[in-house]
Scaffold this active site. Structure first.
Site, PDB file in Angstrom:
ATOM      1  N   ASP A 272       1.386   4.742   2.275  1.00 21.93           N
ATOM      2  CA  ASP A 272       1.000   5.333   3.561  1.00 21.93           C
ATOM      3  C   ASP A 272       1.387   6.811   3.622  1.00 21.93           C
ATOM      4  OD1 ASP A 272       0.388   2.652   4.943  1.00 21.93           O
ATOM      5  OD2 ASP A 272       2.474   2.361   4.350  1.00 21.93           O
TER       6      ASP A 272
ATOM      7  N   ASP B  57       0.857  -1.191   0.000  1.00 23.67           N
ATOM      8  CA  ASP B  57       0.000   0.000   0.000  1.00 23.67           C
ATOM      9  C   ASP B  57       0.887   1.232   0.000  1.00 23.67           C
ATOM     10  OD1 ASP B  57       1.083   0.251   2.525  1.00 23.67           O
ATOM     11  OD2 ASP B  57      -0.826   0.194   3.590  1.00 23.67           O
TER      12      ASP B  57
ATOM     13  N   ASP C  30      -3.374   4.515   2.557  1.00 25.25           N
ATOM     14  CA  ASP C  30      -3.766   4.898   3.916  1.00 25.25           C
ATOM     15  C   ASP C  30      -3.417   6.358   4.139  1.00 25.25           C
ATOM     16  OD1 ASP C  30      -4.711   2.453   4.707  1.00 25.25           O
ATOM     17  OD2 ASP C  30      -3.056   2.007   6.080  1.00 25.25           O
TER      18      ASP C  30
HETATM   19  P1  DGT Z   1       4.145  -2.630   2.972  1.00 25.87           P
HETATM   20  O1  DGT Z   1       3.071  -1.600   2.890  1.00 25.87           O
HETATM   21  O2  DGT Z   1       3.619  -4.024   3.067  1.00 25.87           O
HETATM   22  O3  DGT Z   1       5.160  -2.485   1.916  1.00 25.87           O
HETATM   23  O4  DGT Z   1       4.965  -2.418   4.327  1.00 25.87           O
HETATM   24  P2  DGT Z   1       4.874  -1.259   5.379  1.00 25.87           P
HETATM   25  O5  DGT Z   1       6.084  -1.336   6.209  1.00 25.87           O
HETATM   26  O6  DGT Z   1       4.543   0.036   4.736  1.00 25.87           O
HETATM   27  O7  DGT Z   1       3.705  -1.731   6.319  1.00 25.87           O
HETATM   28  P3  DGT Z   1       2.238  -1.151   6.517  1.00 25.87           P
HETATM   29  O8  DGT Z   1       1.804  -0.363   5.337  1.00 25.87           O
HETATM   30  O9  DGT Z   1       1.371  -2.295   6.935  1.00 25.87           O
HETATM   31  O10 DGT Z   1       2.361  -0.208   7.775  1.00 25.87           O
HETATM   32  C1  DGT Z   1       3.293   0.845   7.847  1.00 25.87           C
HETATM   33  C2  DGT Z   1       3.704   1.074   9.251  1.00 25.87           C
HETATM   34  O11 DGT Z   1       2.648   1.666   9.963  1.00 25.87           O
HETATM   35  C3  DGT Z   1       4.045  -0.213   9.978  1.00 25.87           C
HETATM   36  O12 DGT Z   1       5.249  -0.046  10.661  1.00 25.87           O
HETATM   37  C4  DGT Z   1       3.012  -0.411  10.996  1.00 25.87           C
HETATM   38  C5  DGT Z   1       2.365   0.928  11.129  1.00 25.87           C
HETATM   39  N1  DGT Z   1       0.909   0.820  11.255  1.00 25.87           N
HETATM   40  C6  DGT Z   1       0.049   0.191  10.426  1.00 25.87           C
HETATM   41  N2  DGT Z   1      -1.194   0.323  10.864  1.00 25.87           N
HETATM   42  C7  DGT Z   1      -1.127   1.050  11.998  1.00 25.87           C
HETATM   43  C8  DGT Z   1      -2.093   1.566  12.927  1.00 25.87           C
HETATM   44  O13 DGT Z   1      -3.286   1.382  12.811  1.00 25.87           O
HETATM   45  N3  DGT Z   1      -1.608   2.318  13.957  1.00 25.87           N
HETATM   46  C9  DGT Z   1      -0.287   2.582  14.096  1.00 25.87           C
HETATM   47  N4  DGT Z   1       0.122   3.307  15.112  1.00 25.87           N
HETATM   48  N5  DGT Z   1       0.626   2.124  13.260  1.00 25.87           N
HETATM   49  C10 DGT Z   1       0.209   1.374  12.235  1.00 25.87           C
HETATM   50 MG    MG Z   2       2.756   0.337   3.630  1.00 30.00          MG
END
Ligand code: DGT
Ligand code: MG
Length: 365
Positions: free
Chosen positions: A206, A204, A289
């Site tokens: 962010d 996604d 997001d």
């Molecule tokens: P991806 O999108 O799969 O390439 O990997 P990321 O690292 O971007 O992971 P993602 O998009 O699930 O989440 C980004 C960061 O935000 C991850 O370290 C966890 C955090 N995060 C996700 N959802 C929430 C939430 O509802 N609250 C808080 N505080 N942090 C969240």
């Molecule tokens: Mg992400």
């Protein structure tokens, strides 16, 4: 008979937030094996086991060279008996039977496919499996009632399971930036998540939105979302204040890092020119997001939303266990002094925590 190897052993600090972990490292086959077992444990709601495998994988990612013998791992933290057994097998045979069996098991694959649907968490997927639903076709043919998120997830399954590229992320950044600066001059858009850590693809995109004057961020989300919608850029959106309801953890599953920001889970419709849609298509769907934060909490939100998930978890564990502090994406509370510690940058938060600053590109634990 194991010959006494020239042991160049490694040392690694205990917590992932004390280490520099690059995206590319020296032990991908070992970390992949452990990550698959972590994923399987998560899909089976065995969080203790999942974290143990994630921590073990993270230690291997932080090593300065390729591991060639388990003897090099002596004294390293976070490597339990089970993880060491997996590592030993992979070093010896190039694979581990537990990993291979899991990878090919019907349950693991069904859980992966079903939780791969936006809006579907492990509880829902598990219930469907018990009802004999193992794949998308069976789900489509069943009489299962889907909520709005799940329906959108199923409708756009192919697109949403295609990696989002850096180019897609940049073009969405431009769109959001344009919306925000025309509607709310002065408001700021920051790309977070994996792309901020330097990943070339993601599941996604962010964003954090804020305004340099406290309070002026109010109303930002509604305006931005209405504008995006009016431009036909949204296939789905759900805006919520105070919830984690439709995260990948699935509906109704609060998480330990639950936060109270105004947040929008969206599916963007990117047209040709904004992205490269699949052959024969005019557009593709992308998960986005959006999170709005007051400027006073921005540094905490930025640190909390940049990830990786394990890095975040380790920061909170460090804060709690080593510093008697409580860290969230909103604030840092010092339990000894019984007060909140302010910060206007990530660097200040690391300093409060007594940690060396780790830049985003080295938070890929
Ligand atoms: P991806 O999108 O799969 O390439 O990997 P990321 O690292 O971007 O992971 P993602 O998009 O699930 O989440 C980004 C960061 O935000 C991850 O370290 C966890 C955090 N995060 C996700 N959802 C929430 C939430 O509802 N609250 C808080 N505080 N942090 C969240
Ligand atoms: Mg992400």
């Amino acid at each position: 008979e194991e010959k006494e190897e020239e042991t160049c052993s490694f040392t690694v600090p205990n917590y992932a937030c004390q280490r520099r972990t690059q995206l590319h490292h020296h032990n991908p086959s070992l970390s992949d094996a452990l990550t698959l077992l972590a994923e399987n444990a998560e899909l089976n709601e065995d969080d203790g086991r999942a974290v143990a495998f994630r921590r073990a994988a993270a230690v291997l990612k932080a090593l300065p060279a390729e591991v060639t013998s388990v003897s090099q791992l002596k004294g390293l933290p976070c490597l339990g008996e089970h993880s060491l057994r997996v590592i030993k097998d992979v070093l010896k045979d190039g694979s581990c039977s537990e990993v291979e069996t899991t990878k090919h098991s019907q349950r693991f694959n069904a859980l992966k496919v079903l939780t791969g649907i936006f809006g579907v968490g492990v509880k829902t997927a598990d219930r469907w499996i018990r009802d004999g639903i193992f794949n998308l076709q069976q789900l489509r043919e069943s009489q299962t009632t889907l909520n709005r998120a799940q329906q959108a997830g199923l409708d756009h399954y192919e697109d949403l399971n295609q990696p989002v590229t850096r180019a897609d992320a940049d073009s969405i950044t431009e769109i959001v930036q344009e919306a925000v600066s025309s509607l709310f001059p002065g408001a700021q858009v920051t790309l977070t998540g994996g792309f901020r850590r330097g990943k070339m693809t993601g599941h996604d995109v962010d964003f954090l939105l804020t305004h340099p004057e406290e309070g002026r961020e109010e109303g930002l989300m509604d305006k931005v979302v209405s504008w995006l919608d009016s431009q036909g850029l949204l296939l789905y959106q759900k805006t919520s204040r105070n919830s984690y309801l439709e995260s990948r953890d699935g509906p109704g599953r609060p998480s330990s890092n639950m936060d109270r920001f105004e947040r929008c889970f969206a599916i963007f419709k990117l047209s040709r020119g904004q992205t490269s849609p699949p052959a024969g298509h005019q557009w593709r769907a992308v998960r986005v997001d959006l999170v709005v934060t007051p400027i006073s909490q921005f540094a905490f939100a930025l640190l909390g939303w940049t990830g990786s998930k394990l890095f975040e978890r380790e920061l909170r564990r460090w804060a709690g266990h080593e510093k008697a502090m409580s860290l969230s994406s909103h604030a840092l509370f010092d339990k000894t002094q019984k007060r909140y510690l302010r910060a206007s940058s990530e660097e200040e938060i690391f300093t409060h925590l007594g940690l060396s600053f780790i830049p985003p590109s080295q938070r890929n634990a």
